[in-house]
Write an enzyme that holds these catalytic residues in place. Structure first.
Site, PDB file in Angstrom:
ATOM      1  N   HIS A   3      28.899  41.183  38.981  1.00  0.00           N
ATOM      2  CA  HIS A   3      30.180  40.844  38.334  1.00  0.00           C
ATOM      3  C   HIS A   3      30.384  42.251  37.545  1.00  0.00           C
ATOM      4  CE1 HIS A   3      33.414  39.683  35.886  1.00  0.00           C
ATOM      5  NE2 HIS A   3      32.800  39.871  34.597  1.00  0.00           N
ATOM      6  N   HIS A   8      33.464  45.432  37.113  1.00  0.00           N
ATOM      7  CA  HIS A   8      34.251  46.220  36.152  1.00  0.00           C
ATOM      8  C   HIS A   8      34.162  47.779  36.142  1.00  0.00           C
ATOM      9  CE1 HIS A   8      35.113  43.011  33.230  1.00  0.00           C
ATOM     10  NE2 HIS A   8      34.032  42.621  33.366  1.00  0.00           N
ATOM     11  N   GLU A  38      39.711  40.917  32.976  1.00  0.00           N
ATOM     12  CA  GLU A  38      39.214  39.477  33.715  1.00  0.00           C
ATOM     13  C   GLU A  38      40.037  39.204  34.744  1.00  0.00           C
ATOM     14  OE1 GLU A  38      35.879  39.381  33.846  1.00  0.00           O
ATOM     15  OE2 GLU A  38      35.014  40.113  31.744  1.00  0.00           O
ATOM     16  N   SER A  62      35.045  39.829  41.664  1.00  0.00           N
ATOM     17  CA  SER A  62      33.643  39.531  41.908  1.00  0.00           C
ATOM     18  C   SER A  62      33.478  38.166  42.556  1.00  0.00           C
ATOM     19  CB  SER A  62      32.738  39.583  40.749  1.00  0.00           C
ATOM     20  OG  SER A  62      33.119  39.028  39.684  1.00  0.00           O
TER      21      SER A  62
HETATM   22 CO    CO Z   1      33.486  40.597  32.935  1.00  0.00          CO
END
Ligand code: CO
Ligand code: PHE
Length: 297
Positions: free
Chosen positions: A136, A141, A184, A203
């Protein structure tokens, strides 16, 4: 799986709900301790998501991920990624055990350090795990930290977090919703079509498809104060996604001092995750199919 197991220190209320918070220490990525299984898990996830994200993730995400040279061959080394980042935007990845207490997290961002969980999920967690792991954090990110505008947004968010933390718990809740619905779970318009930029989406195979193709969720135009009032889901797909036109729009909207906004919001009720308002710029009115009836954070 790995030689070291992450150490949980305590549970805390964070932007991921009431979850284990780990040590605040920065750790060297124990790269040579990753097992064959770890590298294989990375490869499986990497290949699967690269395929799913074709035509779904925004161009900046795909292009920047390629600039890093991330591949299915092996779990990337933070030090290799850091060389690329240092030249491009000055960000640096730091290894951590997992979720950090809020103030530590904000302090890292404010100083252009992005905390990356060093450990990877196990093969039975390919589709879902309740907390961020290396896949993730790194796959999701890190690519956009190469985008100069998004890179500045993340730093500004960190500084804003330190400030909100000083103002109080409610301000922090408002600010956390902004992170949730942009960093997010954000969507962006690109050449008239919706694309993903949120890390929590890119993700996740299931949510990458759901957020764009399902009739269930609402998709509405970005509105900062509206987002700051909106509750969210931590254990199911989002009921509502907010769509930006550009990263500049995000940066411009968040430039003003939030102090008066926090004051104004303090007297307003929060909005449930799936509710639409008359003033919303509705791109899609969600059917609500399959929605849980409780559990908004
Ligand atoms: Co995150
Ligand atoms: N302008 C915000 C403040 O005064 C800081 C911020 C910037 C927050 C970018 C989020 C994103 O608190």
């Amino acid at each position: 799986m790995n030689a070291q197991q992450p150490r949980r220190v305590k549970h805390q209320q964070t932007d991921k709900g009431y979850v284990p918070v780990y040590t605040t220490a920065i750790v060297e990525q124990p790269w040579s301790s990753y097992s064959e299984t770890d590298h294989h898990t990375w490869a499986t996830l990497f290949e699967r998501q690269r395929e799913v994200l074709k035509g779904r993730a925004c161009g900046e995400f795909i292009r920047n991920q390629e600039r890093f040279g991330m591949s299915a061959d092996a779990i990337p080394r933070f030090e290799d990624l850091n060389k690329v980042l240092a030249k491009a935007t000055g960000w640096q990845l730091v290894g951590v055990e997992g979720l950090l207490p809020e103030l530590d997290f904000f302090d890292h961002l404010a100083n252009r350090r992005f905390p990356v969980t060093w450990w990877l999920r196990t093969p039975d967690q390919l589709d879902y795990l309740a907390e961020p792991d290396l896949f993730h954090d790194l796959f999701g990110h890190v690519p956009l930290l190469l985008n100069p505008v998004f890179a500045d947004y993340m730093e500004a968010y960190g500084r804003g977090g330190v400030k909100a933390h000083g103002i109080g718990a409610e301000a922090l809740v408002n600010l956390t919703r902004l992170y949730w619905y942009t960093v997010e779970f954000g969507l962006i318009r690109e050449a008239g079509e919706l694309r993903i930029y949120g890390s929590g989406i890119v993700s996740s195979k299931g949510e990458s498809i759901h957020c764009l193709e399902s009739a269930a969720p609402n998709r509405i135009g970005f509105d900062m104060e509206r987002i700051m009032r909106t509750r969210y889901r931590i254990d199911t797909y989002q009921k509502t996604y907010f769509v930006i036109d550009s990263f500049e729009q995000l940066m411009d909207a968040t430039r003003p001092d939030f102090t008066p906004i926090y004051q104004r919001l303090a007297s307003q009720a929060s909005i449930p995750a799936g509710t639409l308002l008359d003033e919303d710029e509705v791109i899609q009115r969600g059917s609500g199919e399959g929605w849980a009836t409780d559990g908004d954070v």
